[in-house]
Design a protein around this motif. Structure first.
Motif, short mmCIF file in Angstrom:
data_model
loop_
_atom_site.label_atom_id
_atom_site.label_comp_id
_atom_site.label_asym_id
_atom_site.label_seq_id
_atom_site.Cartn_x
_atom_site.Cartn_y
_atom_site.Cartn_z
N GLN A 745 0.83 -1.20 0.00
CA GLN A 745 0.00 0.00 0.00
C GLN A 745 0.87 1.26 0.00
OE1 GLN A 745 -3.31 0.75 2.98
NE2 GLN A 745 -1.61 1.77 3.96
N LEU A 746 1.95 1.23 0.76
CA LEU A 746 2.78 2.44 0.90
C LEU A 746 3.55 2.75 -0.37
CD1 LEU A 746 4.12 1.91 4.53
CD2 LEU A 746 2.15 3.26 3.81
N PRO A 748 3.34 0.91 -4.05
CA PRO A 748 2.73 -0.22 -4.73
C PRO A 748 3.48 -0.74 -5.95
CG PRO A 748 1.60 1.80 -5.33
CD PRO A 748 2.65 2.18 -4.34
N GLU A 749 4.33 0.08 -6.54
CA GLU A 749 4.87 -0.30 -7.85
C GLU A 749 6.32 0.11 -7.97
OE1 GLU A 749 2.35 0.69 -11.37
OE2 GLU A 749 1.25 1.81 -9.86
N MET A 784 9.39 8.36 -12.07
CA MET A 784 9.19 9.38 -11.03
C MET A 784 10.09 10.55 -11.42
SD MET A 784 9.83 9.41 -6.93
CE MET A 784 8.46 8.38 -6.47
N PHE B 56 -5.71 -2.43 4.79
CA PHE B 56 -4.79 -1.87 3.81
C PHE B 56 -5.52 -1.83 2.47
CE2 PHE B 56 -2.29 -4.12 7.01
CZ PHE B 56 -1.77 -3.01 7.62
N ARG B 57 -5.12 -0.93 1.63
CA ARG B 57 -5.85 -0.74 0.39
C ARG B 57 -4.92 -0.78 -0.80
NH1 ARG B 57 -8.07 4.13 1.82
NH2 ARG B 57 -7.84 3.19 3.84
N GLU B 58 -5.53 -0.85 -1.95
CA GLU B 58 -4.75 -0.76 -3.19
C GLU B 58 -4.46 0.70 -3.47
OE1 GLU B 58 -6.08 -2.49 -6.95
OE2 GLU B 58 -6.72 -4.20 -5.72
N THR B 59 -3.24 1.00 -3.79
CA THR B 59 -2.89 2.35 -4.19
C THR B 59 -2.24 2.29 -5.56
OG1 THR B 59 -0.78 2.12 -3.07
CG2 THR B 59 -2.54 3.21 -1.85
N VAL B 60 -2.06 3.46 -6.16
CA VAL B 60 -1.46 3.52 -7.50
C VAL B 60 -0.32 4.52 -7.47
CG1 VAL B 60 -1.89 4.03 -9.94
CG2 VAL B 60 -3.69 2.99 -8.55
N PHE B 61 0.77 4.18 -8.11
CA PHE B 61 1.92 5.08 -8.18
C PHE B 61 1.50 6.41 -8.81
CE2 PHE B 61 5.42 6.85 -10.67
CZ PHE B 61 6.36 7.01 -9.68
N THR B 64 5.20 10.21 -6.87
CA THR B 64 5.56 10.77 -5.57
C THR B 64 5.80 9.64 -4.58
OG1 THR B 64 4.71 12.03 -3.69
CG2 THR B 64 3.08 10.95 -5.05
N TYR B 65 6.47 9.98 -3.46
CA TYR B 65 6.61 9.02 -2.37
C TYR B 65 5.35 9.00 -1.49
CZ TYR B 65 11.62 7.97 -2.97
OH TYR B 65 12.83 7.52 -3.43
N THR B 67 1.82 8.29 -0.06
CA THR B 67 1.04 7.06 -0.20
C THR B 67 -0.16 7.26 -1.11
OG1 THR B 67 1.72 6.41 2.01
CG2 THR B 67 -0.17 5.25 1.08
#
Lengths: 852, 297
Positions: A745-746, A748-749, A784, B56-61, B64-65, B67
């Protein structure tokens, strides 16, 4: 670490380079923050990227990846030019005054004396001290400083060495430091080339910024002040280069020059990247060591005695000085180790079972193992607690090597890239069918399911207790290993074999042989008396069977046993000292003497005798670690003195008791390092420019490359113009946490950090998919785009750097769900290693970048 | 700290005096975030999720750092990462832990019409009581920091509770416990104020941050979450921290000077109903039945 995590709070200035502690060691980093808060300590961060550590630093300098020696050489040059040095310390506690043999040559053309182009190696016999009385120099001088003893004039003895080069027992020296071949003068000459202008050309750090940083770090020795201390903090950003050992050498030399070693808030401090990597190193996780850093035997060592002769150093020092030369006890450590290994089968008559030890005939480093497997020589692999394929370097070579192996055993808690190498991207279903490697997965236990000790970066052994039971069929490591061993031993018993003795005679006297308790193993590592052992001087006797209180009790007559001499003292008759949890810190220096136990002998700061001046008085009365007590005629203090307890200052015993010289090595003689007695800046194996110091000798002459079809190397001419570096993130732990939803989560990719300007050049927007290609493979991730890496001017050329976190691969929550690219960062990194430590060059290589 | 610190001081939408007001010692708690020593490790984010039991959840890039772009109803604590290039070209990477500021004069509470949905304890914690929340989201518009978040499924609004459950039991908030560098502090407002001012002074005197200062904005009566900032003149650089936060004018007017207007309107409404009754009489039962039938079609 020479010092420790908590000790960082005592510092006045920090140079953090080759490490990103805020990112990778956030808990330990609190002590750096503490130094800022409590002492107004200054923090200088030098890194290829503006990191999380840089975010809280007082000064940040962006360096070209791999240019560290140029920077540190520039610092040494600056300290010498501006006399920001600890003169008394330098003269008395280092080999600055030692005179080097005639015939030694500095690498002004890129080569030290003794290079043999045919073998790509050095004949190191000229990298030696001059024996006193050997002619060309007057030994001793009137240039004496401080309260040290006045050396006598030329001294007979010493003389020519035997056929094998060794250091002279009586070294020629000049305390005025003015002899043209004094180490100090050679040091000055060596780094005279590392001017601020040269630093700028090589590192890309503008001269004015470099000078500000050099001024700030060396400001602790302004006007001869000796009270303040500075620390150097690093991690694998220094070690993972084809000259990594020499970067750390340069740091150590700078710290000796500034008188920072042995002192609270000083030192050269390696931050270890796993919770127990220090422990793994201590018990010989490396092929050329035995536990406790004993050197392995080689085929030339015909018997125990010749092995001992080769690896036991003899004192080498100015005649009037004293040197404890603690490694002179090597035979005691070695015999006690062999008794731990082979028990009663290790006897005086058979050279303590010396023949049972494997003899190491060549390099068997990590990269070499894979090369051997790729070449079909290594037929199987057992991988415990590591993800061999993802670790790299050149992951595709490792994957291809595994295809050729007969078997692979992986013990882990998740399916990972190594156990699943046969489903790496690019392998079709048909190909998978043709891979004949037999893969076994063993149910390992997680860290919270095991007890035992962790040894942290500060050398502290701390016991941990099992938090949760192992789930399902999961087994403890010691059970898995023991059961394999016992089965193998049974086979040897039944079927014999070429040389069954080392297996059959291995001491295995655990209460539960197929699942030994780790406290029993810890006690064995500490060691015990096998017969009554007497210390006549102390008037004490250890009875047979008693746990030994320290390694001074170890004997070379077979009366003691110790699995790892440096840990002797950790589990005594008083119990497991690593289990202690008393938080008290009477001195306020962060010593906490009754919390856990640190090797050696619970000393928190190594070489701490150097925290005092020559007369034995602390340099800083506010940070008193140890001192000479004239009334008691011994060294006492808040820390355990790392010194011969009754050696009075007038005897001038050197504080660096593990060196045969007794002093710190600014010049590292003879066999210490294969690539030079002084660090010299060489370009990484893949570099965007020719070395400005000596373009004709750009790379280190002793760094070897691998030669299979998979070992390809890139150059700017082939289009690889971007410097790439790799690293970890706070949010992830190696290749592991991509299986944990919280960490996923923190972050993801996978992503690639790209300077704004380079992204603009290539039309890349943040979040776009990009392709990074090295001479070996391609890597896919999202971009990034950041201000935190800026374009650099290196030797007049505009150079871009990019950075890639290592954490992702082809097994994990996101990978399995098909939500991310599935490439491995280390598929990009080259198969080139440091010639001393064999660490691969993960931190600086060339790539090209494009929009995918 | 005892449960006594959870004595209620103010209640949303509640007429009359606050029950038990002033019966316990007024002990203001405060969280101090020293942004200058935050390393953005997100331990506080994880601790917050775990303590509150959110998944916890799904996140997407997102380049950025950080969350995710913003707080969510079940994500109370977010580090905001901002690359900031100063006028002189100096780069800084600002990391600010964003969460409810627990204003002394909370706009959310002022705006909330539901009796008991938002309470302010005597220790300063502003807490949402979801069982009384009517989902009107007035609190969202009342907050100058854009903190309360609406759960579209349950129609309730959530935000950081300053771990009122932990604090009431004498513990520090979960984020404080998790912080590895000690950039987070927790204690009485007075103590935190001293600590913050001391740190800001240290920064001004011993570092390049000559504009360092303490963020405790007076526009909302001060806050029970304070920041030490490198540059107190540019709080916006830290991911939109308002320079001078105020409770929105409409909320202020509505709840104070113009409250009589609302009350008047309410009285007028009641009066209107009465007049309507007098004029048209009671509603016939048939009509109602007919309406029910048509509703069920």
């Amino acid at each position: 670490m020479t010092n420790g995590w908590i000790d960082i709070k005592n510092t006045d200035v920090m140079l953090i380079m080759g490490g990103n502690p805020a990112e990778n060691h956030p808990c330990g980093f609190k002590w750096a923050v503490e130094a800022k808060r409590q002492r107004n300590a200054k923090m200088i961060v030098v890194d290829p990227r503006f990191t999380r550590t840089a975010a809280v630093a007082d000064m940040f300098l962006q360096i070209r990846a791999g240019a560290d020696i140029a920077f540190l050489g520039g610092m040494i040059h600056y300290a010498l030019e501006n006399q920001r040095i600890a003169k008394e310390y330098l003269v008395n506690f280092t080999n600055a005054s030692f005179i080097v043999k005639d015939g030694f040559k500095l690498p002004e053309d890129g080569l030290f004396s003794g290079f043999d182009a045919a073998t790509q190696s050095y004949d190191r016999s000229s990298w030696n001290y001059e024996a006193a009385g050997s002619g060309s120099s007057a030994s001793g001088s009137s240039g004496h400083l401080g309260e040290g003893p006045v050396p006598a004039s030329a001294h007979a003895g010493g003389g020519p060495t035997a056929a094998l080069p060794s250091m002279p027992p009586n070294v020629s020296y000049d305390m005025s430091l003015e002899h043209p071949r004094a180490v100090y003068q050679l040091l000055k000459r060596q780094y005279s080339r590392y001017t601020p202008e040269m630093v700028e050309r090589i590192t890309g750090i503008p001269k004015d910024q470099f000078l500000k940083a050099a001024d700030l770090f060396t400001s602790i020795r302004k006007d001869g002040d000796m009270k303040k201390t500075g620390t150097i903090i690093y991690a694998v950003g220094w070690t993972q280069h084809s000259f990594g050992t020499q970067i750390i050498r340069a740091a150590a030399m700078l710290q000796l020059l500034l008188g920072n070693v042995g002192r609270a808030g000083g030192g050269v401090n390696a931050l270890r990247g796993h919770s127990n990597i220090q422990g793994a190193t201590d018990v010989a996780g490396i092929f050329d060591n035995l536990p406790g850093y004993l050197k392995v035997p080689t085929p030339e060592d015909k018997d125990f005695a010749s092995w001992m002769t080769r690896i036991t150093p003899k004192a080498s020092k100015p005649g009037q000085w004293d040197s404890w030369n603690y490694w002179s006890n090597t035979p005691k450590f070695a015999v006690s180790f062999l008794k731990a290994m082979y028990g009663d089968a290790a006897k005086k008559e058979n050279g303590w079972a010396f023949d049972y030890l494997p003899k190491v005939d060549r390099e068997y480093s990590w990269t070499h193992i894979w090369d051997d497997m790729y070449r079909g020589k290594v037929k199987g692999l057992m991988a415990f607690g590591m993800n061999s394929v993802a670790i790299g370097p050149n992951s595709q070579k490792n994957i291809d090597a595994l295809k050729k192996a007969d078997f692979l055993v992986v013990c882990d808690i998740y399916p990972e890239e190594t156990s699943d190498f046969w489903r790496a991207p690019g392998i079709t279903a048909d190909e998978t069918k043709n891979i004949k490697t037999e893969v076994y997965r063993l149910p390992g236990a997680g860290f919270a399911e095991k007890d035992g000790t962790f040894v942290n970066s500060a050398r502290w052994l701390q016991w941990k207790w099992t938090a949760v039971p192992t789930p399902g069929d999961a087994k403890l490591d010691q059970e898995i290993l023991s059961r394999i061993f016992l089965k193998v031993r049974d086979l040897y018993r039944k079927e014999g074999g070429k040389f069954p003795d080392p297996i059959l005679n291995l001491a295995w006297n655990y209460t539960i042989p197929d699942n030994p308790s780790l406290s029993e193993v810890a006690k064995e590592l500490n060691g015990r008396a096998l017969t009554d052992v007497e210390d006549k001087a102390a008037g004490q006797t250890m009875k047979a069977g008693q746990q030994l209180p320290g390694y001074s009790w170890l004997r070379d007559d077979g009366s003691t046993l110790s699995g790892n001499w440096i840990w002797c003292g950790s589990w005594t008759e008083a119990g497991g000292l690593m289990q202690r949890r008393d938080p008290q810190d009477p001195s306020g220096l962060g010593i906490h003497p009754n919390w856990g136990w640190s090797w050696p002998m619970n000393r928190r700061v190594l070489y701490n005798r150097a925290s005092c001046d020559v007369s034995g008085k602390p340099w800083d009365p506010d940070r008193t670690q140890v001192w000479w007590n004239e009334a008691q005629k011994k060294w006492i203090g808040n820390d355990v003195p790392d010194f011969k307890p009754d050696s009075p200052p007038k005897d001038h015993m050197g504080p660096f008791i593990m060196n045969a010289e007794g002093v710190g090595r600014i010049f590292a003689p003879l066999a210490a390092f294969v690539d030079g007695p002084f660090p010299e800046f060489y370009e990484p194996a893949e570099s965007p420019i020719a070395n400005p110091l000596h373009p004709q000798q750009s790379q280190s002459p002793v760094v070897k490359r691998y030669s299979t079809a998979m070992d390809k190397y890139g150059t700017p001419e082939k289009g690889f113009t971007v410097v790439c570096t790799t690293y970890r993130l706070t949010e992830h732990y190696h290749y592991w946490t991509k299986n944990n939803p919280m960490n996923v989560q923190l972050v993801p990719e996978p992503f690639v950090e790209i300077p704004m300007e380079l992204a603009a050049d290539l039309g890349i927007q943040g979040g776009d998919k990009v392709k990074v290609t090295s001479a070996r493979a391609s890597y896919f991730a999202k971009a990034m785009v950041t201000h935190r890496i800026h374009p650099m001017t290196i030797d007049g050329k505009k150079i871009y750097q990019i950075g890639i976190p290592i954490h992702f691969g082809y097994r994990g929550i996101q990978e399995d769900a098909g939500r991310t690219s599935r490439s491995l960062t280390n598929s990009l990194s080259p198969t080139v290693t440091d010639p001393n430590a064999y660490t691969p060059e993960f931190k600086s290589f060339l790539v090209k970048l494009e929009k995918a | 700290m005892s449960n006594g610190t959870l004595q209620i001081k103010a209640i949303s939408g509640h007429a009359g005096p606050v029950p038990g007001l002033d019966t316990s010692r007024d002990y203001d708690v405060c969280k101090l975030i020293d942004v200058t020593t935050c390393i953005g490790c997100k331990a506080c984010e994880v601790a917050c999720l775990e303590w509150n039991g959110y998944p916890f959840r799904e996140t997407v890039f997102d380049n950025t750092y950080q969350t995710m772009p913003d707080l969510e109803w079940n994500y109370y604590n977010l580090i905001r990462f901002n690359e900031h290039v100063a006028d002189n070209g100096t780069l800084s990477w600002l990391m600010r832990k964003d969460q409810c500021m627990h204003c002394a004069d909370p706009g959310c509470l002022r705006a909330c019409p539901a009796d008991g949905a938002i309470v302010q304890y005597t220790n300063g914690i502003v807490d949402f009581q979801q069982e009384y929340c009517i989902g009107c989201q007035y609190c969202v518009s009342g907050c100058p920091f854009n903190i309360p978040k609406f759960n579209h499924e349950t129609k309730k609004v959530h935000k950081c509770t300053l771990c009122s459950d932990r604090v009431g039991a004498g513990l520090e908030p979960a984020c404080i416990k998790a912080c590895p560098t000690g950039c987070l502090h927790f204690g009485s407002k007075d103590d935190m104020k001293d600590l913050a001012e001391g740190r800001a002074k240290q920064l001004r005197e011993h570092t390049a941050h000559i504009n360092a200062g303490v963020y405790d904005p007076p526009g909302v009566g001060g806050t029970h979450v304070m920041y030490v900032l490198h540059d107190i003149d540019h709080p916006e650089a830290y991911g939109g921290l308002p320079k001078n936060p105020q409770i929105p004018l409409l909320v202020r007017l509505w709840k104070r000077p113009l409250k009589w207007l609302g009350n008047l309107a309410m009285a007028a409404g009641v009066l209107g109903v009465f007049v309507h009754y007098l004029r048209y009489g009671p509603k016939e039962a048939e009509e109602i039945d007919a309406k029910r039938n048509s509703d069920s079609d």
